[in-house]
Design a protein around this motif. Structure first.
Motif, PDB file in Angstrom:
ATOM      1  N   GLY A 280       0.893  -1.085   0.061  1.00 25.27           N
ATOM      2  CA  GLY A 280       0.012   0.002   0.058  1.00 25.27           C
ATOM      3  C   GLY A 280       0.815   1.204  -0.042  1.00 25.27           C
ATOM      4  O   GLY A 280       0.618   2.130  -0.797  1.00 25.27           O
ATOM      5  N   VAL A 281       1.803   1.231   0.816  1.00 23.06           N
ATOM      6  CA  VAL A 281       2.637   2.671   0.894  1.00 23.06           C
ATOM      7  C   VAL A 281       3.350   2.346  -0.530  1.00 23.06           C
ATOM      8  O   VAL A 281       3.706   3.804  -1.008  1.00 23.06           O
ATOM      9  CB  VAL A 281       3.408   2.624   2.201  1.00 23.06           C
ATOM     10  N   ILE A 282       4.117   1.442  -0.896  1.00 22.70           N
ATOM     11  CA  ILE A 282       4.722   1.704  -2.151  1.00 22.70           C
ATOM     12  C   ILE A 282       3.741   2.221  -3.543  1.00 22.70           C
ATOM     13  O   ILE A 282       4.302   2.955  -4.241  1.00 22.70           O
ATOM     14  CB  ILE A 282       5.239   0.261  -2.717  1.00 22.70           C
ATOM     15  N   LEU A 283       2.371   1.551  -3.307  1.00 20.35           N
ATOM     16  CA  LEU A 283       1.586   2.021  -4.371  1.00 20.35           C
ATOM     17  C   LEU A 283       1.269   3.817  -4.287  1.00 20.35           C
ATOM     18  O   LEU A 283       1.159   4.317  -5.108  1.00 20.35           O
ATOM     19  CB  LEU A 283       0.210   1.532  -4.140  1.00 20.35           C
TER      20      LEU A 283
ATOM     21  N   VAL B 277       7.949   1.209   7.202  1.00 24.46           N
ATOM     22  CA  VAL B 277       7.477  -0.407   7.055  1.00 24.46           C
ATOM     23  C   VAL B 277       8.364  -1.393   6.677  1.00 24.46           C
ATOM     24  O   VAL B 277       8.667  -2.393   7.156  1.00 24.46           O
ATOM     25  CB  VAL B 277       6.183  -0.231   5.967  1.00 24.46           C
ATOM     26  N   CYS B 278       9.280  -0.833   6.019  1.00 21.17           N
ATOM     27  CA  CYS B 278      10.683  -1.593   5.576  1.00 21.17           C
ATOM     28  C   CYS B 278      11.565  -1.926   6.809  1.00 21.17           C
ATOM     29  O   CYS B 278      12.289  -3.050   6.724  1.00 21.17           O
ATOM     30  CB  CYS B 278      11.275  -0.973   4.617  1.00 21.17           C
TER      31      CYS B 278
ATOM     32  N   LEU C 210       1.227  14.023   0.350  1.00 21.06           N
ATOM     33  CA  LEU C 210       1.223  12.302   0.573  1.00 21.06           C
ATOM     34  C   LEU C 210       2.357  11.862   0.065  1.00 21.06           C
ATOM     35  O   LEU C 210       2.921  10.855   0.354  1.00 21.06           O
ATOM     36  CB  LEU C 210      -0.017  11.773  -0.315  1.00 21.06           C
ATOM     37  N   TRP C 211       3.153  12.397  -0.844  1.00 25.56           N
ATOM     38  CA  TRP C 211       4.267  12.188  -1.341  1.00 25.56           C
ATOM     39  C   TRP C 211       5.400  11.977  -0.333  1.00 25.56           C
ATOM     40  O   TRP C 211       5.993  10.948  -0.009  1.00 25.56           O
ATOM     41  CB  TRP C 211       4.798  12.826  -2.699  1.00 25.56           C
ATOM     42  N   VAL C 212       5.519  13.286   0.623  1.00 27.32           N
ATOM     43  CA  VAL C 212       6.339  13.341   1.536  1.00 27.32           C
ATOM     44  C   VAL C 212       5.959  12.267   2.584  1.00 27.32           C
ATOM     45  O   VAL C 212       6.895  11.612   3.041  1.00 27.32           O
ATOM     46  CB  VAL C 212       6.121  14.773   2.380  1.00 27.32           C
ATOM     47  N   TRP C 213       4.664  12.138   2.822  1.00 25.01           N
ATOM     48  CA  TRP C 213       4.229  11.118   3.785  1.00 25.01           C
ATOM     49  C   TRP C 213       4.781   9.501   3.487  1.00 25.01           C
ATOM     50  O   TRP C 213       5.244   8.546   4.118  1.00 25.01           O
ATOM     51  CB  TRP C 213       2.703  11.019   3.932  1.00 25.01           C
ATOM     52  N   SER C 214       4.706   9.299   2.041  1.00 30.47           N
ATOM     53  CA  SER C 214       4.806   7.996   1.673  1.00 30.47           C
ATOM     54  C   SER C 214       6.480   7.832   1.557  1.00 30.47           C
ATOM     55  O   SER C 214       6.590   6.606   1.810  1.00 30.47           O
ATOM     56  CB  SER C 214       4.320   7.900  -0.161  1.00 30.47           C
ATOM     57  N   LEU C 215       7.337   8.496   1.543  1.00 33.71           N
ATOM     58  CA  LEU C 215       8.912   8.577   1.714  1.00 33.71           C
ATOM     59  C   LEU C 215       8.908   7.805   3.043  1.00 33.71           C
ATOM     60  O   LEU C 215       9.776   6.970   3.184  1.00 33.71           O
ATOM     61  CB  LEU C 215       9.440   9.658   1.390  1.00 33.71           C
TER      62      LEU C 215
END
Length: 477
Positions: free
Chosen positions: A148-151, A190-191, A179-184
């Motif tokens: 989900g976070v990679i998507l 998560v990793c 959302l892009w900053v959050w996804s990084l």
């Protein structure tokens, strides 16, 4: 309490959870002493049980004072991950929803459904993230959260890449930028949990997902970009003079000259008509029967005659081929007929009939219904005040909101408007101009033209039909 029961408290795992077993059966896991009491009470142990000294409770890896869980960081991570995944789900649904109902091509609707499905997957990933940072009931919740976070990272990166083409700042841009900053951060966080360790053959799984994604992207690019680009644009656009006839009243020496304009869409894609004009010009030149050689080269420019001076032109008729905002589907044909009144003694040697128009492929975008209404500069209203044009004088304008066929473009740049200006005075050399531009802060057209190749704006013109004035007089009925 049943004296047969015996509780085993396992050592804390990497997140501080301690598994609780009663008579060898796992009854749950606990973050703290309070949760442990709750589990034991549900399993039949009395509330007043002294866990530290009770022989029925066996501790491994530390006693009742060992609870390494850090609830505040864990809950903060859970809230941030779930909120970000739900936010990306809302973003994907918001992007895809207009396309599944309003896209003009099949590929556009497929793309819309892909975003809708992605939104539901993100909602499932939010539930998986909640489970991963709580009791981990499901074995693969970490892997689902990672997907989900990679998507989210991929989609927001795509949106930012499209945004960089124009670099226009508006409210919608802030949503996918944040959302892009959050996804990084989310991918990194998560990793750290290494959720792929529970998946059998993780490399094979990752390669399969990557290959499927690439095939889907290639298919979408073929159906959404290549096929529409190679669709043929053809048309049959002609003008012609008809047989003139005289006014039956003797006191009116008027000649009526019919003109016909034919437009047919012979291609495979529909197109919008954004602006059009039909003009008839009367040309005349002074006779020079005693000339010995051609002169006035600089005046004639394109053509010169020995016994006639370079011609002068006067606009005899101006009109629209069809109102702006209409469209023609493949196979559609329109025939426009007009009748021009001229005196029989008009000072013309010939008449020249021509027509041209500006068209836009309908599979590139749609224009709002307000574009159909023409507003005149001598009747000022809110629409005409949005156009600042000092040299225009008398004009008629059509103004409407443009929506690209792919909502990805609509959310990565400011709203575009189509402005069609028809010049209705003879002081301006051109008949019309069309702009596709955003509004400025004053709610006026900014004149920042959209590239023509992005919307396939095409200027179509007929040949020029020319008829001798003497021939018209001879054909009078």
């Amino acid at each position: 309490m049943d004296h047969q029961k015996r509780a085993m408290i396992d050592p804390p795992d990497s997140r501080g959870l301690r598994e609780v077993r009663v008579n060898g059966v796992t009854v749950g896991r606990a973050w703290s002493l309070r949760e442990l009491y709750r589990l034991l009470n549900r399993s039949g142990f009395p509330k007043e049980t002294e866990l530290a000294v009770n022989p029925a409770v066996v501790w491994h890896g530390g006693g009742p004072d060992i609870w390494p869980d850090r609830p505040l960081p864990r809950r903060a991570t859970l809230v941030l991950l779930v909120a970000g995944l739900l936010g990306s789900a809302v973003l994907l649904v918001d992007i895809g929803l207009p396309d599944i109902f309003g896209a003009l091509t099949f590929a556009g609707r497929v793309m819309g459904w892909m975003f809708i499905v992605g939104g539901f997957l993100q909602a499932g990933a939010a539930a998986a993230a909640f489970d991963q940072w709580s009791k981990r009931v499901f074995k693969y919740s970490g892997a689902v959260a990672l997907a989900g976070v990679i998507l989210a990272l991929v989609v927001c990166s795509l949106l930012l890449t499209l945004w960089l083409q124009e670099k226009e700042y508006f409210s919608y841009f802030l949503s996918y930028l944040s959302l892009w900053v959050w996804s990084l951060w989310a991918v990194w966080r998560v990793c750290r949990e290494k959720p792929w360790r529970g998946i059998p053959h993780p490399r094979t799984f990752a390669l399969g997902v990557t290959a499927s994604g690439l095939l889907a992207a290639m298919n979408l690019a073929y159906s959404g970009l290549y096929q529409p680009t190679t669709a043929l644009e053809r048309h049959n656009y002609q003008v012609a003079f008809g047989i003139p006839y005289a006014d039956p009243k003797a006191d009116k020496p008027i000649m009526h000259v019919p003109v016909t304009v034919t437009l047919e869409n012979t291609g495979t894609v529909p197109f919008w008509v954004l602006a059009s004009a039909v003009t008839v010009e009367g040309t005349s030149s002074k006779s020079r029967p005693n000339e010995k050689s051609i002169r006035d080269w600089r005046t004639g420019l394109f053509e010169n005659q020995l016994y006639a001076a370079p011609p002068t032109s006067n606009l005899v008729y101006w009109g629209l081929l069809m109102p702006p905002g209409n469209w023609l589907y493949p196979g559609n044909r329109i025939v426009v007929q007009r009748v021009i009144q001229l005196p029989r003694n008009a000072p013309f040697d010939s008449l020249e009939l021509s027509s041209h128009m500006l068209a836009m492929r309908k599979d590139r975008g749609s224009i709002g219904s307000d574009f159909h209404t023409m507003h005149w500069s001598w009747e000022p209203d809110k629409v005409t005040k949005r156009v600042h044009c000092v040299y225009c004088r008398d004009i008629g304008i059509n103004l409407g909101r443009l929506r690209y066929n792919s909502n990805l473009l609509n959310v990565t740049r400011k709203p575009r408007h189509v402005l069609s200006i028809h010049y209705v005075n003879s002081d301006v050399a051109e008949d019309f101009r069309v702009f596709v531009s955003p509004m400025d802060k004053a709610r006026k057209i900014s004149w920042n033209d959209e590239p023509e190749n992005r919307l396939n704006l095409t200027d179509w013109a007929t040949g020029t039909a020319t008829v001798s004035f003497a021939q018209l007089l001879k054909q009078l009925r």
